[in-house]
Write an enzyme that holds these catalytic residues in place. Structure first.
Site, PDB file in Angstrom:
ATOM      1  N   ASP A  33     -20.452  15.941  16.773  1.00 30.52           N
ATOM      2  CA  ASP A  33     -20.953  17.202  16.223  1.00 30.52           C
ATOM      3  C   ASP A  33     -22.281  17.080  15.495  1.00 30.52           C
ATOM      4  OD1 ASP A  33     -18.882  18.873  17.057  1.00 30.52           O
ATOM      5  OD2 ASP A  33     -17.577  18.054  15.524  1.00 30.52           O
ATOM      6  N   HIS A  68     -12.695  19.939  12.396  1.00 26.29           N
ATOM      7  CA  HIS A  68     -12.508  19.667  13.832  1.00 26.29           C
ATOM      8  C   HIS A  68     -13.680  20.330  14.563  1.00 26.29           C
ATOM      9  CE1 HIS A  68     -10.549  18.673  17.456  1.00 26.29           C
ATOM     10  NE2 HIS A  68      -9.533  19.530  17.476  1.00 26.29           N
ATOM     11  N   HIS A 117     -14.992   9.693  11.777  1.00 27.12           N
ATOM     12  CA  HIS A 117     -14.039  10.053  12.819  1.00 27.12           C
ATOM     13  C   HIS A 117     -12.740   9.296  12.582  1.00 27.12           C
ATOM     14  CE1 HIS A 117     -12.338  10.906  16.748  1.00 27.12           C
ATOM     15  NE2 HIS A 117     -13.198  11.893  16.792  1.00 27.12           N
TER      16      HIS A 117
HETATM   17  N1  CMC Z   1     -18.701  12.260   4.444  1.00 21.07           N
HETATM   18  C1  CMC Z   1     -18.412  11.540   3.324  1.00 21.07           C
HETATM   19  N2  CMC Z   1     -17.317  10.789   3.191  1.00 21.07           N
HETATM   20  C2  CMC Z   1     -16.449  10.773   4.211  1.00 21.07           C
HETATM   21  C3  CMC Z   1     -16.686  11.484   5.399  1.00 21.07           C
HETATM   22  C4  CMC Z   1     -17.862  12.245   5.500  1.00 21.07           C
HETATM   23  N3  CMC Z   1     -18.145  12.934   6.589  1.00 21.07           N
HETATM   24  N4  CMC Z   1     -15.659  11.267   6.253  1.00 21.07           N
HETATM   25  C5  CMC Z   1     -14.824  10.466   5.611  1.00 21.07           C
HETATM   26  N5  CMC Z   1     -15.300  10.155   4.378  1.00 21.07           N
HETATM   27  C6  CMC Z   1     -14.699   9.247   3.400  1.00 21.07           C
HETATM   28  C7  CMC Z   1     -13.512   9.885   2.708  1.00 21.07           C
HETATM   29  O1  CMC Z   1     -13.897  10.561   1.529  1.00 21.07           O
HETATM   30  C8  CMC Z   1     -12.644   8.688   2.436  1.00 21.07           C
HETATM   31  O2  CMC Z   1     -13.188   8.003   1.327  1.00 21.07           O
HETATM   32  P1  CMC Z   1     -12.217   7.286   0.267  1.00 21.07           P
HETATM   33  O3  CMC Z   1     -11.569   6.180   1.044  1.00 21.07           O
HETATM   34  O4  CMC Z   1     -13.113   6.828  -0.817  1.00 21.07           O
HETATM   35  O5  CMC Z   1     -11.243   8.335  -0.173  1.00 21.07           O
HETATM   36  C9  CMC Z   1     -12.865   7.793   3.651  1.00 21.07           C
HETATM   37  O6  CMC Z   1     -14.182   8.143   4.124  1.00 21.07           O
HETATM   38  C10 CMC Z   1     -11.848   8.021   4.761  1.00 21.07           C
HETATM   39  O7  CMC Z   1     -11.859   9.414   5.062  1.00 21.07           O
HETATM   40  P2  CMC Z   1     -10.620  10.212   5.593  1.00 21.07           P
HETATM   41  O8  CMC Z   1     -10.790  11.655   5.261  1.00 21.07           O
HETATM   42  O9  CMC Z   1      -9.361   9.546   5.115  1.00 21.07           O
HETATM   43  O10 CMC Z   1     -10.742   9.960   7.130  1.00 21.07           O
HETATM   44  P3  CMC Z   1     -10.018  10.783   8.264  1.00 21.07           P
HETATM   45  O11 CMC Z   1      -9.844   9.868   9.407  1.00 21.07           O
HETATM   46  O12 CMC Z   1      -8.814  11.463   7.730  1.00 21.07           O
HETATM   47  O13 CMC Z   1     -11.059  11.947   8.600  1.00 21.07           O
HETATM   48  C11 CMC Z   1     -12.727  13.242   9.588  1.00 21.07           C
HETATM   49  C12 CMC Z   1     -11.811  12.020   9.747  1.00 21.07           C
HETATM   50  C13 CMC Z   1     -13.471  13.458  10.908  1.00 21.07           C
HETATM   51  C14 CMC Z   1     -11.867  14.486   9.326  1.00 21.07           C
HETATM   52  C15 CMC Z   1     -13.700  12.976   8.426  1.00 21.07           C
HETATM   53  O14 CMC Z   1     -14.490  11.848   8.685  1.00 21.07           O
HETATM   54  C16 CMC Z   1     -14.569  14.184   8.127  1.00 21.07           C
HETATM   55  O15 CMC Z   1     -14.151  15.070   7.380  1.00 21.07           O
HETATM   56  N6  CMC Z   1     -15.816  14.266   8.709  1.00 21.07           N
HETATM   57  C17 CMC Z   1     -16.662  15.404   8.520  1.00 21.07           C
HETATM   58  C18 CMC Z   1     -16.218  16.513   9.439  1.00 21.07           C
HETATM   59  C19 CMC Z   1     -16.598  16.215  10.878  1.00 21.07           C
HETATM   60  O16 CMC Z   1     -17.712  15.832  11.178  1.00 21.07           O
HETATM   61  N7  CMC Z   1     -15.631  16.464  11.783  1.00 21.07           N
HETATM   62  C20 CMC Z   1     -15.852  16.319  13.218  1.00 21.07           C
HETATM   63  C21 CMC Z   1     -15.003  15.242  13.811  1.00 21.07           C
HETATM   64  S1  CMC Z   1     -15.536  14.798  15.451  1.00 21.07           S
HETATM   65  C22 CMC Z   1     -15.209  16.175  16.413  1.00 21.07           C
HETATM   66  C23 CMC Z   1     -13.783  16.445  16.575  1.00 21.07           C
HETATM   67  O17 CMC Z   1     -13.062  15.624  17.130  1.00 21.07           O
HETATM   68  O18 CMC Z   1     -13.386  17.531  16.161  1.00 21.07           O
END
Ligand code: CMC
Length: 435
Positions: A369, A274, A313
């Site tokens: 970010d 986050h 996201h």
């Molecule tokens: N790098 C590589 N792969 C990713 C990433 C990433 N940053 N984000 C998601 N994926 C992949 C994930 O491994 C999954 O792949 P698979 O379907 O093969 O298992 C797929 O994409 C879907 O990911 P998810 O974790 O189910 O998606 P989510 O909606 O639960 O997570 C997130 C959203 C923001 C937590 C995630 O994209 C992430 O961890 N990003 C990196 C951390 C980040 O930049 N966070 C800041 C968010 S914006 C500011 C805020 O609001 O806080």
């Protein structure tokens, strides 16, 4: 299951194939009420049907009029106003007012609002003592979370959450004091004396003063950097039901005082998925180190060895409108500070990722970010302060959402259900009998 389209009926008919019975439940705002499913039972004694939705992927927990996001179209609006226009035409304090009261302030309202916030920037001397008690290398976000929580002990009457005067005071205090707590946490970690607020300066100018003033009799913030940070606060001010806002609402739903709820929200923001992501982006860039290592890093990410921080996201699946504004802002800041050498690495990561099938298929784009950390670093904020900066901006959004929640007669204490998959009843063996 059939949802009516041309029939003019806004209901959903559900047939339970276990019993053959059909149920008709109303659809309002493209949503069915989860408790309407409770009537669906096999036996009269059954609890009734529930929905299972870990991480609230498809569950609305509230009705809100604060922030609108269309993740597919990359739209973000506060109270109907596009984020791009707010960033260009307003200050953070105007936006904070908008979020909390629902309308932009006129001149008189803004003057009064700014005066209220300004007169609440000082903190009790004992807060300074509390800060002094932290270890010299304490993470400033940990200090921030703790001192926001501590504020509740200084303002015990804030627990009267139905009292509008108390609520107003909390808005002034939390928005006014957040930059002071943040700056004091930083000064403590550098061993520098705390700098008292200078109420002649703007909200952001004063924050920069408390952060960076050394011996100059009057700190003068650079106007471009002051404006840039103000815009960054606007971009971070609210984002509907994100993790920290849900924490604010969920903890606040117990009717605890808003300082304690804001501390919980700050703690949620601390996490690397986050608000901690901007700090994690910088660490990732440091780890990659040079342009030739970028393809290898991307390969590792695709093999599941870590994530490309600052990408992806839960809601935005096309682009994050905040990221577009920040990218432009970065150019203005770098003209003053000099180019952050890590920018080239970030641009290369973005270039490669955006044409790679792995990222395209999963709709992963730079989020707020990805570039904000580069700006913060160029402005001389240490990495550990990044989530704290996010928290200052987000404070107004948390308060707006909290205020909406406590006034919402449909809300109750947050209490999710579970699917119990553990043991059935069993007898406790004596200690001597346990394997
Ligand atoms: N790098 C590589 N792969 C990713 C990433 C990433 N940053 N984000 C998601 N994926 C992949 C994930 O491994 C999954 O792949 P698979 O379907 O093969 O298992 C797929 O994409 C879907 O990911 P998810 O974790 O189910 O998606 P989510 O909606 O639960 O997570 C997130 C959203 C923001 C937590 C995630 O994209 C992430 O961890 N990003 C990196 C951390 C980040 O930049 N966070 C800041 C968010 S914006 C500011 C805020 O609001 O806080």
């Amino acid at each position: 299951m059939l949802a009516s389209g041309d029939t003019g009926k806004s209901t959903l008919t559900i047939t339970d194939n276990r019993t053959g019975k059909s149920y008709e439940v109303p659809i309002t705002h493209e949503t069915i009420h989860a408790t309407d499913l409770r009537q669906i039972k096999v036996n009269v004694d059954d609890f009734g049907l529930m929905t299972y939705d870990p991480a609230f992927m498809n569950t609305a927990s509230c009705k809100s009029t604060v922030t609108y996001i269309d993740g597919d179209k990359g739209i973000l609006r506060y109270r109907g106003y596009p984020i791009e226009q707010l960033a260009e035409r307003c200050t953070y304090l105007e936006v904070a007012y908008l979020l909390i009261y629902g309308e932009l302030p006129n001149k008189t309202q803004l003057t009064e609002w700014a005066a209220h916030i300004t007169t609440h920037t000082f903190v009790h001397e004992n807060i300074k003592k509390l800060m002094d008690g932290f270890h010299h290398d304490a993470h400033p976000m940990g200090m921030f979370v703790s001192t926001v929580a501590a504020l509740s002990t200084f303002y015990p009457s804030a627990k009267h959450i139905a009292d509008h005067k108390e609520r107003e005071l909390t808005f002034y205090r939390l928005i006014g004091k957040a930059p002071t707590l943040a700056a004091f946490a930083y000064r403590h970690s550098t061993g520098m004396p705390f700098v008292h607020p200078d109420n002649d300066l703007s909200y952001v100018g004063n924050f920069l003063n408390m952060m960076f003033r050394i011996a100059e009799p009057k700190y003068q913030p650079h106007p471009i950097l002051e404006k840039a940070l103000d815009v960054l606060f606007i971009l971070h001010a609210d984002h509907e039901q994100n993790c920290s806002t849900s924490a604010m609402r969920s903890v606040g739903s117990s009717h605890v005082d808003p300082y304690s709820a804001a501390a919980a929200a700050s703690a949620a923001l601390y996490g690397p998925l986050h608000g901690g992501a901007n700090e994690a982006v910088l660490h990732m860039l440091d780890e990659i180190g040079s342009l030739d290592k970028v393809p290898g890093f991307i390969r590792d990410v695709k093999e599941g060895k870590g994530r490309l921080m600052g990408f992806g996201h839960r809601v935005y699946k096309n682009f994050d409108p905040r990221a577009s504004i920040i990218k432009r802002l970065a150019d203005q800041v770098f003209e003053v500070t000099g180019r952050n050498p890590k920018l080239d690495l970030a641009l290369e990561l973005e270039r490669i990722a955006l044409q790679d099938d792995y990222f395209i298929k999963r709709k992963l784009y730079p989020n707020v970010d990805f570039y904000s950390g580069l700006i913060y670093q160029a402005m001389k904020f240490p990495d550990q302060m990044f989530p704290v900066l996010f928290a200052i901006g987000r404070m107004s959004g948390w308060l707006a959402q909290w205020s909406e929640m406590v006034s919402d007669t449909e809300q109750k204490i947050a209490r999710p259900r579970q699917i119990y998959l553990g043991y059935g009843k069993r007898d406790v063996p004596m200690l001597s009998q346990r394997q």
